[in-house]
Design an enzyme around this catalytic site. Structure first.
Site, mmCIF file in Angstrom:
data_model
loop_
_atom_site.group_PDB
_atom_site.id
_atom_site.type_symbol
_atom_site.label_atom_id
_atom_site.label_comp_id
_atom_site.label_asym_id
_atom_site.label_seq_id
_atom_site.Cartn_x
_atom_site.Cartn_y
_atom_site.Cartn_z
ATOM 1 N N ALA A 169 12.361 -5.852 19.861
ATOM 2 C CA ALA A 169 11.366 -4.787 19.729
ATOM 3 C C ALA A 169 12.014 -3.482 20.204
ATOM 4 O O ALA A 169 11.715 -2.971 21.288
ATOM 5 C CB ALA A 169 10.125 -5.121 20.541
ATOM 6 N N THR A 225 11.935 -0.318 19.766
ATOM 7 C CA THR A 225 11.220 0.881 20.209
ATOM 8 C C THR A 225 10.570 0.696 21.582
ATOM 9 O O THR A 225 10.305 1.674 22.278
ATOM 10 C CB THR A 225 10.136 1.273 19.191
ATOM 11 N N ASP A 226 10.312 -0.550 21.981
ATOM 12 C CA ASP A 226 9.689 -0.788 23.281
ATOM 13 C C ASP A 226 10.603 -0.405 24.435
ATOM 14 O O ASP A 226 10.140 -0.256 25.577
ATOM 15 C CB ASP A 226 9.316 -2.267 23.425
ATOM 16 N N PHE A 227 11.881 -0.252 24.171
ATOM 17 C CA PHE A 227 12.814 0.132 25.220
ATOM 18 C C PHE A 227 13.033 1.641 25.263
ATOM 19 O O PHE A 227 13.696 2.149 26.165
ATOM 20 C CB PHE A 227 14.151 -0.578 25.017
#
Length: 404
Positions: A171, A173-175
């Site tokens: 994922a 973009t979650d980082f």
């Protein structure tokens, strides 16, 4: 004993997966008291997601959850019960920061919009992190980071021009949004320190992510040029790519940006004849004949160990690096020296390497103090020690499965 940078800051984290929990991790690692609010009815999906310890599924065996949630307390509350909501309100009154990771409108349905939260705690800093922000025609869109990578354009940019798009790992973009969220919280805390005022932070994960492709957006805006998949190619470097080396699935990434680097590359690899080859004399020529050049480069690299290729080229001033496996990254001596992973004893997983912090503060360093919590591990502690609930009330909430 050295005090911690965020010691005394109290955080209530009502979010799941990665974006919200990684934000609260940035705070807990530097000393903030963080309470994660979860539920047995709907546990964090990464608790049961792969990889699981010994391949056995369980809410306390998920590696990703454990990896990203050290230094936190965990309480389970059934928020479908009005008494559960009242308990959450008590936590909000206690806290300095409230992290909401739900789809816009959910908190309002519980009577916990910003105006309501501000009545409970006028100085609260309310972080609302969602896919596309709290307002606008697409604000209520539901998505995971895997979906958001497509929406932000990363998927279209990843892969080869003659093939289908490639999903970036995980994922992605979650980082990206947690550092933005953390910086906004710290700014809000500083503002409150000076003025006494709290505030609401409306963070759009979509908008934080497009910061990383702003040159491409500007190129389109100014030049009407649409960037898309280019494999490992770079418009201003050649050779530029990951080249197969000796052994099974061994590769080395190489990047040659200038004509001087090209001359040094030819000398280092023992191919001085390439210097006078008209196909490769200039960057423009190398780009025009890139397929042939890449083939020649790989004919050289495939006969050498990846580490030897890297060492040889780096010595010559050529950017080069081994393409490492997760095992090699974990055992990297530089990361071990900087204690990038915190080995903490988890109640179920045993000794487990938790993700540390990349910023080493000389006076107020981050540290791994406690392993990631099991589901509801600190329910009694939070209710009785932090909120001061009487024994009778706590037991009744437990019996009635409000603390579930």
């Amino acid at each position: 004993m050295v005090s911690m940078a965020l010691e005394g800051v109290k955080v209530v984290c009502l979010s799941w997966a990665l974006a919200g929990p990684l934000t609260s991790k940035n705070l807990s690692d530097f000393g903030a008291t963080v309470i994660r609010v979860e539920s047995n009815l709907r546990p964090d999906p990464f608790r049961v997601g792969a990889p699981q310890k010994d391949g056995i599924t369980g809410v306390d065996r998920g590696g990703i959850y454990a990896y990203t949630n050290p230094n936190k307390y965990d309480i389970t509350i059934n928020l479908t019960d009005p008494r559960g909501l009242e308990l959450l309100k008590k936590l909000i009154a206690w806290g300095d920061v409230f992290v909401d990771g739900f789809v816009p409108g959910i908190m309002e349905g519980w009577g916990l919009g910003y105006d309501n939260v501000k009545e409970i705690n006028p100085s609260i800093i309310f972080l609302r992190t969602s896919v596309q922000g709290q307002t606008g025609p697409h604000s209520k869109m539901r998505a995971w980071g895997y979906n958001l990578t497509s929406l932000t354009g990363f998927v279209d940019l990843t892969g080869w021009p003659d093939r289908e798009p490639v999903q970036p790992y995980g994922a992605y973009t979650d980082f990206i949004s947690p550092p933005f969220a953390t910086a906004a919280i710290l700014a809000a805390l500083d503002h409150r320190r000076r003025t006494g005022e709290g505030q609401c932070i409306d963070l759009s994960q979509f908008e934080t992510c497009i910061q990383l492709i702003s040159p491409l957006l500007l190129n389109y805006q100014v030049n009407h040029a649409d960037s898309s998949r280019a494999g490992n190619a770079c418009a201003y470097a050649s050779p530029h790519g990951a080249y197969r080396c000796l052994g099974d699935d061994r590769w080395c990434a190489i990047a040659v940006f200038s004509d001087q680097q090209w001359l040094d590359f030819c000398e280092a690899t023992g191919h001085s004849e390439w210097v006078n080859d008209s196909r490769f004399e200039t960057l423009l020529a190398r780009k025009s004949n890139e397929a042939e050049l890449n083939k020649l480069v790989e004919e050289w690299t495939v006969g050498h160990e990846a580490e030897d290729v890297m060492a040889l080229l780096q010595k010559a001033g050529i950017p080069a690096g081994v393409v490492k496996s997760p095992e090699e990254v974990y055992n990297d001596p530089q990361l071990k020296h900087r204690e990038a992973f915190w080995m903490l004893n988890h109640r179920v997983l045993g000794n487990f390497p938790h993700l540390g912090q990349p910023c080493l503060l000389s006076e107020t360093p981050a540290s791994g103090r406690t392993a990631s919590p099991c589901l509801g591990q600190h329910t009694e502690f939070v209710c009785r020690e932090i909120l001061g609930l009487p024994d009778e009330e706590f037991v009744q909430l437990l019996v009635d499965k409000v603390l579930d």
